[in-house]
Write a protein that holds these residues in place. Structure first.
Motif, PDB file in Angstrom:
ATOM      1  N   ILE A 133      42.121  35.494  28.819  1.00 16.16           N
ATOM      2  CA  ILE A 133      41.826  36.300  27.626  1.00 16.16           C
ATOM      3  C   ILE A 133      41.109  37.610  27.917  1.00 16.16           C
ATOM      4  O   ILE A 133      41.060  38.493  27.081  1.00 16.16           O
ATOM      5  CB  ILE A 133      40.994  35.504  26.582  1.00 16.16           C
ATOM      6  N   MET A 134      40.544  37.766  29.108  1.00 22.00           N
ATOM      7  CA  MET A 134      39.765  38.965  29.353  1.00 22.00           C
ATOM      8  C   MET A 134      40.599  40.229  29.207  1.00 22.00           C
ATOM      9  O   MET A 134      40.167  41.206  28.603  1.00 22.00           O
ATOM     10  CB  MET A 134      39.141  38.931  30.747  1.00 22.00           C
ATOM     11  N   MET A 135      41.817  40.218  29.768  1.00 22.89           N
ATOM     12  CA  MET A 135      42.648  41.403  29.682  1.00 22.89           C
ATOM     13  C   MET A 135      42.979  41.741  28.236  1.00 22.89           C
ATOM     14  O   MET A 135      42.994  42.903  27.840  1.00 22.89           O
ATOM     15  CB  MET A 135      43.943  41.213  30.483  1.00 22.89           C
ATOM     16  N   GLU A 136      43.243  40.702  27.445  1.00 31.47           N
ATOM     17  CA  GLU A 136      43.578  40.938  26.047  1.00 31.47           C
ATOM     18  C   GLU A 136      42.387  41.489  25.266  1.00 31.47           C
ATOM     19  O   GLU A 136      42.554  42.069  24.202  1.00 31.47           O
ATOM     20  CB  GLU A 136      44.087  39.647  25.411  1.00 31.47           C
ATOM     21  N   LYS A 137      41.206  41.301  25.813  1.00 33.58           N
ATOM     22  CA  LYS A 137      39.999  41.829  25.184  1.00 33.58           C
ATOM     23  C   LYS A 137      39.891  43.331  25.370  1.00 33.58           C
ATOM     24  O   LYS A 137      39.332  44.030  24.523  1.00 33.58           O
ATOM     25  CB  LYS A 137      38.775  41.121  25.792  1.00 33.58           C
ATOM     26  N   TYR A 138      40.440  43.856  26.477  1.00 35.47           N
ATOM     27  CA  TYR A 138      40.261  45.264  26.804  1.00 35.47           C
ATOM     28  C   TYR A 138      41.542  46.103  26.734  1.00 35.47           C
ATOM     29  O   TYR A 138      41.459  47.330  26.714  1.00 35.47           O
ATOM     30  CB  TYR A 138      39.654  45.391  28.211  1.00 35.47           C
ATOM     31  N   TYR A 217      35.790  46.824  33.932  1.00 36.41           N
ATOM     32  CA  TYR A 217      35.037  46.666  35.173  1.00 36.41           C
ATOM     33  C   TYR A 217      33.533  46.818  34.935  1.00 36.41           C
ATOM     34  O   TYR A 217      32.728  46.146  35.587  1.00 36.41           O
ATOM     35  CB  TYR A 217      35.502  47.689  36.210  1.00 36.41           C
ATOM     36  N   GLN A 218      33.161  47.694  34.017  1.00 36.83           N
ATOM     37  CA  GLN A 218      31.744  47.879  33.722  1.00 36.83           C
ATOM     38  C   GLN A 218      31.149  46.638  33.066  1.00 36.83           C
ATOM     39  O   GLN A 218      30.032  46.227  33.371  1.00 36.83           O
ATOM     40  CB  GLN A 218      31.564  49.099  32.823  1.00 36.83           C
ATOM     41  N   GLN A 219      31.892  46.020  32.162  1.00 33.03           N
ATOM     42  CA  GLN A 219      31.345  44.911  31.384  1.00 33.03           C
ATOM     43  C   GLN A 219      31.593  43.546  32.021  1.00 33.03           C
ATOM     44  O   GLN A 219      30.882  42.591  31.722  1.00 33.03           O
ATOM     45  CB  GLN A 219      31.924  44.950  29.962  1.00 33.03           C
ATOM     46  N   GLU A 220      32.599  43.437  32.875  1.00 42.43           N
ATOM     47  CA  GLU A 220      32.951  42.135  33.454  1.00 42.43           C
ATOM     48  C   GLU A 220      32.855  42.148  34.981  1.00 42.43           C
ATOM     49  O   GLU A 220      33.477  41.325  35.644  1.00 42.43           O
ATOM     50  CB  GLU A 220      34.379  41.749  33.037  1.00 42.43           C
ATOM     51  N   HIS A 221      32.058  43.080  35.523  1.00 45.75           N
ATOM     52  CA  HIS A 221      32.057  43.277  36.975  1.00 45.75           C
ATOM     53  C   HIS A 221      31.718  42.011  37.744  1.00 45.75           C
ATOM     54  O   HIS A 221      32.374  41.691  38.742  1.00 45.75           O
ATOM     55  CB  HIS A 221      31.084  44.389  37.368  1.00 45.75           C
ATOM     56  N   ALA A 222      30.716  41.275  37.311  1.00 45.63           N
ATOM     57  CA  ALA A 222      30.278  40.095  38.073  1.00 45.63           C
ATOM     58  C   ALA A 222      31.403  39.080  38.215  1.00 45.63           C
ATOM     59  O   ALA A 222      31.630  38.528  39.293  1.00 45.63           O
ATOM     60  CB  ALA A 222      29.061  39.457  37.398  1.00 45.63           C
TER      61      ALA A 222
END
Length: 252
Positions: A133-138, A217-222
């Motif tokens: 789902i992360m990609m669909e978030k951004y 990348y800024q919000q999900e970097h870790a």
């Protein structure tokens, strides 16, 4: 249901046949969402076929994400027919099945890749992230299609070259950060131009996609860096923004 229940149903029997708890059914009654049509002389709740039908509609609407108060309003106001409620539930289930199938295919591909390699390609990483789902978030659906098309256009060999280049650029930038190199430094500016080339290789020059990539990348970097270590973090984006301001044109 293991056997056909006899109507009307007491609350315990309805709970047993539907898998809901008695406490939930009591709560539905208290908030006016599912008020039983009858009572025994002793005051125990009795549910008719119509009550069970309404309960099915309640659970279907809950599965599609409606809050309980909204469900009560919709059902009491006749906004949704029984057929419409079922169709909403079917649509939601079909979307979930399709999403699960996509994730299954991508994880199977990753499993096959890991049998022969230890480094996960960026395109595979993006697909894994998309499946969770992360990609669909951004990214918009159109952007995701563009990214997939771009990956097919580049081909596996070119993608590996881009990934190897990032594996050189990111540590080099990090070293300049540690030294406190200023944005006027020619070597750092050369790295910035290489950075831009690599971003354009991935995005095809689409600035909207590039902006979405930066945000992700800024919000999900870790989480991303745990799988793909050569990725920029928020501090690196801030540092490089000063360099791009000097050379002009932005990061991609």
């Amino acid at each position: 249901m293991s056997s056909t229940p006899s109507l009307p149903l007491k609350v315990g029997a309805l709970a047993r046949h539907t898998g809901l708890s008695v406490r939930t059914l009591h709560h539905y009654d208290e908030i006016g969402l599912l008020v039983p049509s009858g009572r025994t002389p002793a005051g125990h709740r009795l549910y008719t076929y119509g009550d069970v039908q309404r309960l099915q509609q309640i659970q279907s609407l809950r599965a599609t994400g409606f809050p309980l108060e909204e469900i009560r309003r919709l059902l009491d106001g006749g906004a949704f027919s029984a057929q419409r409620v079922i169709q909403l539930h079917l649509d939601r289930l079909q979307a979930q099945l399709a999403q699960t199938q996509r994730l299954t295919e991508r994880l199977q591909h990753l499993a096959r890749h890991l049998q022969t390699a230890t480094h996960v390609p960026l395109t595979d990483l993006c697909r894994i992230i998309e499946g969770t789902i992360m990609m669909e978030k951004y990214f918009t659906p159109e952007q995701l299609q563009d990214i997939q098309a771009r990956g097919a256009e580049l081909g596996a060999e070119r993608i590996r070259e881009v990934e190897q280049a990032w594996a050189e650029v990111i540590p080099a930038v990090r070293a300049h950060m540690a030294k406190g190199t200023g944005p006027d430094d020619p070597e750092l500016q050369a790295l910035a131009r290489r950075w831009r080339e690599l971003v354009n290789a991935f995005t095809g020059g689409n600035r909207d996609i590039a902006a979405s990539v930066r945000t992700m990348y800024q919000q999900e970097h870790a989480q991303i860096n745990a799988v793909q270590p050569h990725t920029p973090d928020p501090s690196m984006f801030a540092y490089m923004s000063q360099v791009f301001a000097k050379i002009g044109g932005g990061p991609g």
